[in-house]
Design a protein around this motif. Structure first.
Motif, PDB file in Angstrom:
ATOM      1  N   VAL A   1       7.765 -15.186  17.829  1.00  0.00           N
ATOM      2  CA  VAL A   1       7.199 -14.706  16.573  1.00  0.00           C
ATOM      3  C   VAL A   1       6.234 -13.584  16.899  1.00  0.00           C
ATOM      4  O   VAL A   1       5.370 -13.730  17.768  1.00  0.00           O
ATOM      5  CB  VAL A   1       6.476 -15.850  15.813  1.00  0.00           C
ATOM      6  N   VAL A   2       6.420 -12.445  16.213  1.00  0.00           N
ATOM      7  CA  VAL A   2       5.581 -11.275  16.469  1.00  0.00           C
ATOM      8  C   VAL A   2       5.102 -10.691  15.143  1.00  0.00           C
ATOM      9  O   VAL A   2       5.760 -10.845  14.112  1.00  0.00           O
ATOM     10  CB  VAL A   2       6.345 -10.188  17.271  1.00  0.00           C
ATOM     11  N   PRO A   3       3.963 -10.006  15.155  1.00  0.00           N
ATOM     12  CA  PRO A   3       3.539  -9.311  13.936  1.00  0.00           C
ATOM     13  C   PRO A   3       4.473  -8.143  13.660  1.00  0.00           C
ATOM     14  O   PRO A   3       5.049  -7.562  14.586  1.00  0.00           O
ATOM     15  CB  PRO A   3       2.125  -8.828  14.255  1.00  0.00           C
ATOM     16  N   ARG A   4       4.626  -7.797  12.395  1.00  0.00           N
ATOM     17  CA  ARG A   4       5.559  -6.714  12.063  1.00  0.00           C
ATOM     18  C   ARG A   4       5.167  -5.385  12.690  1.00  0.00           C
ATOM     19  O   ARG A   4       6.017  -4.540  12.900  1.00  0.00           O
ATOM     20  CB  ARG A   4       5.777  -6.595  10.569  1.00  0.00           C
ATOM     21  N   THR A   5       3.897  -5.223  13.022  1.00  0.00           N
ATOM     22  CA  THR A   5       3.461  -3.975  13.657  1.00  0.00           C
ATOM     23  C   THR A   5       4.038  -3.808  15.059  1.00  0.00           C
ATOM     24  O   THR A   5       4.062  -2.701  15.580  1.00  0.00           O
ATOM     25  CB  THR A   5       1.922  -3.903  13.722  1.00  0.00           C
TER      26      THR A   5
ATOM     27  N   ILE B   1      12.251 -13.174   8.653  1.00  0.00           N
ATOM     28  CA  ILE B   1      10.889 -12.907   8.201  1.00  0.00           C
ATOM     29  C   ILE B   1      10.282 -14.220   7.739  1.00  0.00           C
ATOM     30  O   ILE B   1      10.826 -14.893   6.861  1.00  0.00           O
ATOM     31  CB  ILE B   1      10.875 -11.868   7.064  1.00  0.00           C
ATOM     32  N   LYS B   2       9.173 -14.588   8.352  1.00  0.00           N
ATOM     33  CA  LYS B   2       8.474 -15.817   7.983  1.00  0.00           C
ATOM     34  C   LYS B   2       7.696 -15.604   6.692  1.00  0.00           C
ATOM     35  O   LYS B   2       7.440 -14.475   6.289  1.00  0.00           O
ATOM     36  CB  LYS B   2       7.531 -16.239   9.111  1.00  0.00           C
ATOM     37  N   GLY B   3       7.306 -16.684   6.060  1.00  0.00           N
ATOM     38  CA  GLY B   3       6.548 -16.630   4.816  1.00  0.00           C
ATOM     39  C   GLY B   3       5.267 -15.834   4.913  1.00  0.00           C
ATOM     40  O   GLY B   3       4.826 -15.217   3.934  1.00  0.00           O
TER      41      GLY B   3
ATOM     42  N   PHE C   1      33.584  -1.630  12.497  1.00  0.00           N
ATOM     43  CA  PHE C   1      32.335  -0.898  12.633  1.00  0.00           C
ATOM     44  C   PHE C   1      31.212  -1.651  11.917  1.00  0.00           C
ATOM     45  O   PHE C   1      31.464  -2.618  11.199  1.00  0.00           O
ATOM     46  CB  PHE C   1      32.477   0.531  12.091  1.00  0.00           C
ATOM     47  N   GLU C   2      29.987  -1.189  12.142  1.00  0.00           N
ATOM     48  CA  GLU C   2      28.846  -1.777  11.452  1.00  0.00           C
ATOM     49  C   GLU C   2      28.084  -0.679  10.730  1.00  0.00           C
ATOM     50  O   GLU C   2      28.079   0.471  11.156  1.00  0.00           O
ATOM     51  CB  GLU C   2      27.930  -2.538  12.405  1.00  0.00           C
ATOM     52  N   ILE C   3      27.489  -1.068   9.642  1.00  0.00           N
ATOM     53  CA  ILE C   3      26.631  -0.172   8.878  1.00  0.00           C
ATOM     54  C   ILE C   3      25.233  -0.758   8.960  1.00  0.00           C
ATOM     55  O   ILE C   3      25.030  -1.953   8.707  1.00  0.00           O
ATOM     56  CB  ILE C   3      27.087  -0.066   7.406  1.00  0.00           C
ATOM     57  N   ARG C   4      24.272   0.088   9.311  1.00  0.00           N
ATOM     58  CA  ARG C   4      22.885  -0.355   9.400  1.00  0.00           C
ATOM     59  C   ARG C   4      22.110   0.204   8.222  1.00  0.00           C
ATOM     60  O   ARG C   4      22.120   1.407   7.979  1.00  0.00           O
ATOM     61  CB  ARG C   4      22.251   0.120  10.705  1.00  0.00           C
ATOM     62  N   GLU C   5      21.462  -0.698   7.515  1.00  0.00           N
ATOM     63  CA  GLU C   5      20.657  -0.325   6.353  1.00  0.00           C
ATOM     64  C   GLU C   5      19.202  -0.635   6.671  1.00  0.00           C
ATOM     65  O   GLU C   5      18.839  -1.778   6.898  1.00  0.00           O
ATOM     66  CB  GLU C   5      21.129  -1.133   5.144  1.00  0.00           C
ATOM     67  N   LEU C   6      18.378   0.419   6.699  1.00  0.00           N
ATOM     68  CA  LEU C   6      16.961   0.246   7.015  1.00  0.00           C
ATOM     69  C   LEU C   6      16.342  -0.769   6.063  1.00  0.00           C
ATOM     70  O   LEU C   6      16.547  -0.706   4.853  1.00  0.00           O
ATOM     71  CB  LEU C   6      16.233   1.580   6.915  1.00  0.00           C
ATOM     72  N   PHE C   7      15.611  -1.708   6.602  1.00  0.00           N
ATOM     73  CA  PHE C   7      14.961  -2.749   5.824  1.00  0.00           C
ATOM     74  C   PHE C   7      13.482  -2.395   5.736  1.00  0.00           C
ATOM     75  O   PHE C   7      12.822  -2.221   6.769  1.00  0.00           O
ATOM     76  CB  PHE C   7      15.164  -4.106   6.512  1.00  0.00           C
ATOM     77  N   ILE C   8      12.983  -2.257   4.542  1.00  0.00           N
ATOM     78  CA  ILE C   8      11.592  -1.861   4.349  1.00  0.00           C
ATOM     79  C   ILE C   8      10.711  -3.109   4.278  1.00  0.00           C
ATOM     80  O   ILE C   8      10.930  -3.985   3.440  1.00  0.00           O
ATOM     81  CB  ILE C   8      11.415  -1.037   3.049  1.00  0.00           C
ATOM     82  N   LEU C   9       9.750  -3.191   5.173  1.00  0.00           N
ATOM     83  CA  LEU C   9       8.787  -4.293   5.165  1.00  0.00           C
ATOM     84  C   LEU C   9       7.596  -3.890   4.304  1.00  0.00           C
ATOM     85  O   LEU C   9       7.016  -2.834   4.500  1.00  0.00           O
ATOM     86  CB  LEU C   9       8.315  -4.597   6.590  1.00  0.00           C
ATOM     87  N   GLU C  10       7.285  -4.717   3.360  1.00  0.00           N
ATOM     88  CA  GLU C  10       6.157  -4.411   2.478  1.00  0.00           C
ATOM     89  C   GLU C  10       4.913  -5.127   2.919  1.00  0.00           C
ATOM     90  O   GLU C  10       4.910  -6.122   3.528  1.00  0.00           O
ATOM     91  CB  GLU C  10       6.499  -4.794   1.051  1.00  0.00           C
TER      92      GLU C  10
END
Length: 129
Positions: A49-53, A18-20, A120-129
């Protein structure tokens, strides 16, 4: 192998950052991704680089392994070995298993991949504010 931020873009999973300014930087090792607008960066990795949308989902991936019936975090990988780590558990049991104290309460050990009971892997949803 640290916990990695990953994002799904156009139905494909990419390493992400995530960029600044809040935009998402996607990383790929696949030259074919130039068809999706990725550009080679410093001759090492393809980036875009893409917008979070534009991101379908973003999450942290925690890589785990079960060794001697105990769950550990995978920190690194080389050849046929995994570097396991924990900050939990019985100090005496961990020492018996050959783990070294690398910091107060932090234990590491390189383990042959054939000694791993499960990976195995555990995926934790990352919330973008």
């Amino acid at each position: 192998m640290k916990d990695n931020l990953s994002a799904v873009y156009l139905g494909r999973e990419y390493e992400a950052g995530i960029k600044g300014d809040g935009q998402i930087i996607l990383r790929s090792q696949d030259a074919a991704d130039t068809a999706y607008g990725f550009e080679l960066y410093r001759g090492i990795v393809y980036v875009k680089v893409v917008p979070r949308t534009d991101i379908e989902s973003i999450y942290l991936k925690h890589m785990k392994a079960v060794y001697n019936h105990i769950e550990f975090t995978i920190l690194d990988e080389r050849a046929d070995e995994l570097l396991l780590s924990t900050m939990q558990g019985d100090y005496i049991e961990l020492k018996k298993l050959g783990f070294e104290v690398v910091d107060q309460g932090v234990y590491h050990k390189w383990v042959s991949e054939d000694q791993i009971e499960r990976r195995f892997e555990i995926r934790e949803l990352f919330i973008l504010e």
